[in-house]
Design a protein around this motif. Structure first.
Motif, PDB file in Angstrom:
ATOM      1  N   TRP A 184       8.661  55.814  23.306  1.00 46.69           N
ATOM      2  CA  TRP A 184       8.963  54.599  22.548  1.00 46.69           C
ATOM      3  C   TRP A 184       7.962  53.481  22.826  1.00 46.69           C
ATOM      4  CZ3 TRP A 184      11.626  49.722  23.733  1.00 46.69           C
ATOM      5  CH2 TRP A 184      12.046  49.040  22.579  1.00 46.69           C
ATOM      6  N   VAL A 185       7.486  53.393  24.063  1.00 41.47           N
ATOM      7  CA  VAL A 185       6.563  52.296  24.414  1.00 41.47           C
ATOM      8  C   VAL A 185       5.109  52.756  24.462  1.00 41.47           C
ATOM      9  CG1 VAL A 185       8.389  51.235  25.787  1.00 41.47           C
ATOM     10  CG2 VAL A 185       6.682  52.654  26.947  1.00 41.47           C
ATOM     11  N   HIS A 186       4.871  54.052  24.416  1.00 41.97           N
ATOM     12  CA  HIS A 186       3.566  54.609  24.760  1.00 41.97           C
ATOM     13  C   HIS A 186       2.418  54.054  23.934  1.00 41.97           C
ATOM     14  CE1 HIS A 186       0.412  57.709  25.290  1.00 41.97           C
ATOM     15  NE2 HIS A 186       0.936  57.830  26.492  1.00 41.97           N
ATOM     16  N   SER A 187       2.552  54.037  22.619  1.00 41.98           N
ATOM     17  CA  SER A 187       1.428  53.652  21.762  1.00 41.98           C
ATOM     18  C   SER A 187       1.083  52.168  21.860  1.00 41.98           C
ATOM     19  CB  SER A 187       1.731  54.012  20.302  1.00 41.98           C
ATOM     20  OG  SER A 187       2.838  53.267  19.825  1.00 41.98           O
ATOM     21  N   SER A 188       1.986  51.361  22.390  1.00 42.41           N
ATOM     22  CA  SER A 188       1.760  49.905  22.415  1.00 42.41           C
ATOM     23  C   SER A 188       0.632  49.495  23.360  1.00 42.41           C
ATOM     24  CB  SER A 188       3.054  49.179  22.824  1.00 42.41           C
ATOM     25  OG  SER A 188       3.408  49.501  24.163  1.00 42.41           O
ATOM     26  N   LEU A 189       0.337  50.322  24.343  1.00 42.93           N
ATOM     27  CA  LEU A 189      -0.614  49.915  25.370  1.00 42.93           C
ATOM     28  C   LEU A 189      -2.016  49.672  24.821  1.00 42.93           C
ATOM     29  CD1 LEU A 189      -0.641  49.337  28.399  1.00 42.93           C
ATOM     30  CD2 LEU A 189      -1.389  51.680  28.784  1.00 42.93           C
ATOM     31  N   TYR A 190      -2.415  50.424  23.797  1.00 49.58           N
ATOM     32  CA  TYR A 190      -3.775  50.289  23.268  1.00 49.58           C
ATOM     33  C   TYR A 190      -3.828  49.983  21.780  1.00 49.58           C
ATOM     34  CZ  TYR A 190      -5.421  52.138  27.716  1.00 49.58           C
ATOM     35  OH  TYR A 190      -5.685  52.306  29.052  1.00 49.58           O
ATOM     36  N   SER A 191      -2.685  49.762  21.146  1.00 52.65           N
ATOM     37  CA  SER A 191      -2.695  49.559  19.690  1.00 52.65           C
ATOM     38  C   SER A 191      -2.476  48.104  19.284  1.00 52.65           C
ATOM     39  CB  SER A 191      -1.619  50.435  19.044  1.00 52.65           C
ATOM     40  OG  SER A 191      -0.321  50.066  19.479  1.00 52.65           O
ATOM     41  N   TYR A 192      -2.583  47.161  20.226  1.00 52.36           N
ATOM     42  CA  TYR A 192      -2.330  45.760  19.876  1.00 52.36           C
ATOM     43  C   TYR A 192      -3.338  45.224  18.867  1.00 52.36           C
ATOM     44  CZ  TYR A 192      -5.704  45.304  23.732  1.00 52.36           C
ATOM     45  OH  TYR A 192      -6.794  45.449  24.562  1.00 52.36           O
ATOM     46  N   ASN A 193      -4.541  45.784  18.860  1.00 58.89           N
ATOM     47  CA  ASN A 193      -5.541  45.327  17.894  1.00 58.89           C
ATOM     48  C   ASN A 193      -5.149  45.689  16.467  1.00 58.89           C
ATOM     49  OD1 ASN A 193      -5.932  48.030  18.546  1.00 58.89           O
ATOM     50  ND2 ASN A 193      -8.095  47.989  18.029  1.00 58.89           N
ATOM     51  N   ARG A 195      -2.341  45.265  15.285  1.00 53.86           N
ATOM     52  CA  ARG A 195      -1.447  44.195  14.849  1.00 53.86           C
ATOM     53  C   ARG A 195      -2.185  42.865  14.743  1.00 53.86           C
ATOM     54  NH1 ARG A 195       3.910  46.031  15.213  1.00 53.86           N
ATOM     55  NH2 ARG A 195       4.581  43.916  14.698  1.00 53.86           N
ATOM     56  N   GLY A 196      -3.525  42.925  14.816  1.00 54.33           N
ATOM     57  CA  GLY A 196      -4.328  41.709  14.700  1.00 54.33           C
ATOM     58  C   GLY A 196      -4.397  40.897  15.971  1.00 54.33           C
ATOM     59  N   LEU A 197      -4.086  41.526  17.116  1.00 53.13           N
ATOM     60  CA  LEU A 197      -4.090  40.832  18.397  1.00 53.13           C
ATOM     61  C   LEU A 197      -5.316  41.226  19.209  1.00 53.13           C
ATOM     62  CD1 LEU A 197      -0.330  41.332  19.374  1.00 53.13           C
ATOM     63  CD2 LEU A 197      -1.354  39.284  18.361  1.00 53.13           C
ATOM     64  N   THR A 198      -5.883  40.274  19.908  1.00 53.09           N
ATOM     65  CA  THR A 198      -6.983  40.551  20.816  1.00 53.09           C
ATOM     66  C   THR A 198      -6.437  40.799  22.217  1.00 53.09           C
ATOM     67  OG1 THR A 198      -7.306  38.241  21.445  1.00 53.09           O
ATOM     68  CG2 THR A 198      -8.486  39.020  19.480  1.00 53.09           C
ATOM     69  N   LYS A 199      -7.317  41.192  23.126  1.00 49.57           N
ATOM     70  CA  LYS A 199      -6.905  41.405  24.506  1.00 49.57           C
ATOM     71  C   LYS A 199      -6.392  40.107  25.121  1.00 49.57           C
ATOM     72  CE  LYS A 199      -8.557  43.676  28.713  1.00 49.57           C
ATOM     73  NZ  LYS A 199      -9.717  44.350  29.367  1.00 49.57           N
ATOM     74  N   GLU A 200      -7.039  38.995  24.751  1.00 50.44           N
ATOM     75  CA  GLU A 200      -6.604  37.695  25.252  1.00 50.44           C
ATOM     76  C   GLU A 200      -5.258  37.303  24.661  1.00 50.44           C
ATOM     77  OE1 GLU A 200      -9.646  38.375  24.053  1.00 50.44           O
ATOM     78  OE2 GLU A 200     -10.682  38.404  26.005  1.00 50.44           O
ATOM     79  N   ASN A 201      -5.073  37.587  23.362  1.00 50.04           N
ATOM     80  CA  ASN A 201      -3.798  37.303  22.693  1.00 50.04           C
ATOM     81  C   ASN A 201      -2.637  38.018  23.379  1.00 50.04           C
ATOM     82  OD1 ASN A 201      -5.270  37.397  19.369  1.00 50.04           O
ATOM     83  ND2 ASN A 201      -4.936  35.646  20.712  1.00 50.04           N
ATOM     84  N   ALA A 203      -2.433  39.237  26.310  1.00 54.51           N
ATOM     85  CA  ALA A 203      -2.209  38.758  27.679  1.00 54.51           C
ATOM     86  C   ALA A 203      -1.403  37.459  27.668  1.00 54.51           C
ATOM     87  CB  ALA A 203      -3.542  38.559  28.391  1.00 54.51           C
ATOM     88  N   ASP A 204      -1.761  36.537  26.777  1.00 55.36           N
ATOM     89  CA  ASP A 204      -1.043  35.253  26.686  1.00 55.36           C
ATOM     90  C   ASP A 204       0.398  35.462  26.216  1.00 55.36           C
ATOM     91  OD1 ASP A 204      -3.308  33.915  27.501  1.00 55.36           O
ATOM     92  OD2 ASP A 204      -3.962  33.408  25.463  1.00 55.36           O
ATOM     93  N   LEU A 205       0.564  36.268  25.180  1.00 54.06           N
ATOM     94  CA  LEU A 205       1.904  36.513  24.657  1.00 54.06           C
ATOM     95  C   LEU A 205       2.780  37.237  25.675  1.00 54.06           C
ATOM     96  CD1 LEU A 205       1.092  37.605  20.981  1.00 54.06           C
ATOM     97  CD2 LEU A 205       1.907  35.382  21.780  1.00 54.06           C
TER      98      LEU A 205
END
Length: 286
Positions: A184-193, A195-201, A203-205
């Protein structure tokens, strides 16, 4: 419907070797079998690995579930699926009582390459050198078949001569809820981009949501929905960040119980750094 060439012959064997099948480690490993090579008996799946940073190929739900358990563990360094026992003739010294004829193509007489489902590299706490374990994943109903038992004996002897721990894993040994939670959580670790999110995004969120999760007595669904509304994010973003927090081990929950986002306060703990994964929850080396 996909068409498969199920014939096995010397030409195909040499092509696999030329393609580098069964060779390499980490991101460079090339599994002997891929899902487009032949039809699976179950649900074929391709999954990106946290450990190897590559796509893995699986032919059944049992294989996929076991992979999720392996990928979750800090102790695991690398996962090589469908590992070929290419040097089987040279490795197994006592083989007079083994029936290798059971594993030949009926049309061509070419011996099949026997593979072990997983060859796993794990940390060795007593030594700087890594340790290896081999695991064959099968449905327990298959263990009643003569051909399967013969194959298991061949694999067992092969890995014994290699000095590598080998074992059989069936669905009875796989904690289904734990595996489902990781999935359920697995794909979230590297797929944030995606969703239009950067690594900095992310981290802040993550820092903002983590603080709210710890301070609130409301359900995860309520907290993440309010998070989306307040920051004007697309619906589901807060829930995605919640999954990311679990996957990156910034929050700790009981993975042995189903994750219920409607239940208040499911979080056990949190840390500003990645929490150490609970290896006692599922020990892949057993």
């Amino acid at each position: 419907m996909a068409k498969y060439n199920l014939n096995w012959n010397e030409e195909k064997f040499k092509r696999f070797l030329k393609e580098g099948r069964g060779q390499g480690t980490g991101v460079d490993y090339n599994p002997w079998w891929k899902i487009n090579d032949y039809p699976s008996l179950g649900r074929a799946t391709r999954v990106f690995s946290w450990k190897s940073n590559r796509i893995h190929h699986f032919f059944s739900d049992i294989q996929t579930k076991y992979f999720y358990l392996l990928d979750w563990q800090d102790i695991v360094l690398d996962i090589r699926e469908h590992f070929p026992l290419i040097d089987i003739d040279e490795t197994i010294k006592q083989k007079e009582d083994l029936n290798f004829d059971m594993f030949k193509d009926k049309e061509t007489g070419t011996p099949y390459v026997i593979t072990t489902t997983f060859l796993v590299t794990i940390k060795n706490n007593n030594d700087s050198k890594p340790q290896y374990i081999a695991r064959t994943v099968k449905s327990y109903t298959e263990l009643e078949k003569k051909k399967t038992l013969e194959r298991m004996e061949i694999e067992k002897r092969y890995w014994e001569y290699k000095g590598i721990d080998w074992g059989i894993v069936t669905q009875k040994e796989i904690p289904a809820v734990f595996a489902k939670n990781v999935e359920w959580v697995h794909s979230s670790l590297y797929s944030y981009n995606e969703r239009g999110l950067t690594k900095e995004n992310i981290a802040d969120l993550s820092n903002i949501l983590k603080e709210r999760l710890l301070d609130s007595s409301h359900s995860i669904r309520s907290i993440t929905a309010n998070f989306d509304n307040e920051f004007n994010y697309e619906a589901g973003t807060g829930l995605f960040v919640f999954k990311y927090l679990i996957a990156s081990k910034q929050i700790q929950i009981d993975m042995n119980n189903s994750i219920d986002i409607n239940t208040p306060k499911p979080i056990i703990g949190a840390n500003n750094q990645k929490l150490k994964r609970e290896e006692s929850a599922y020990d892949c080396s057993k």
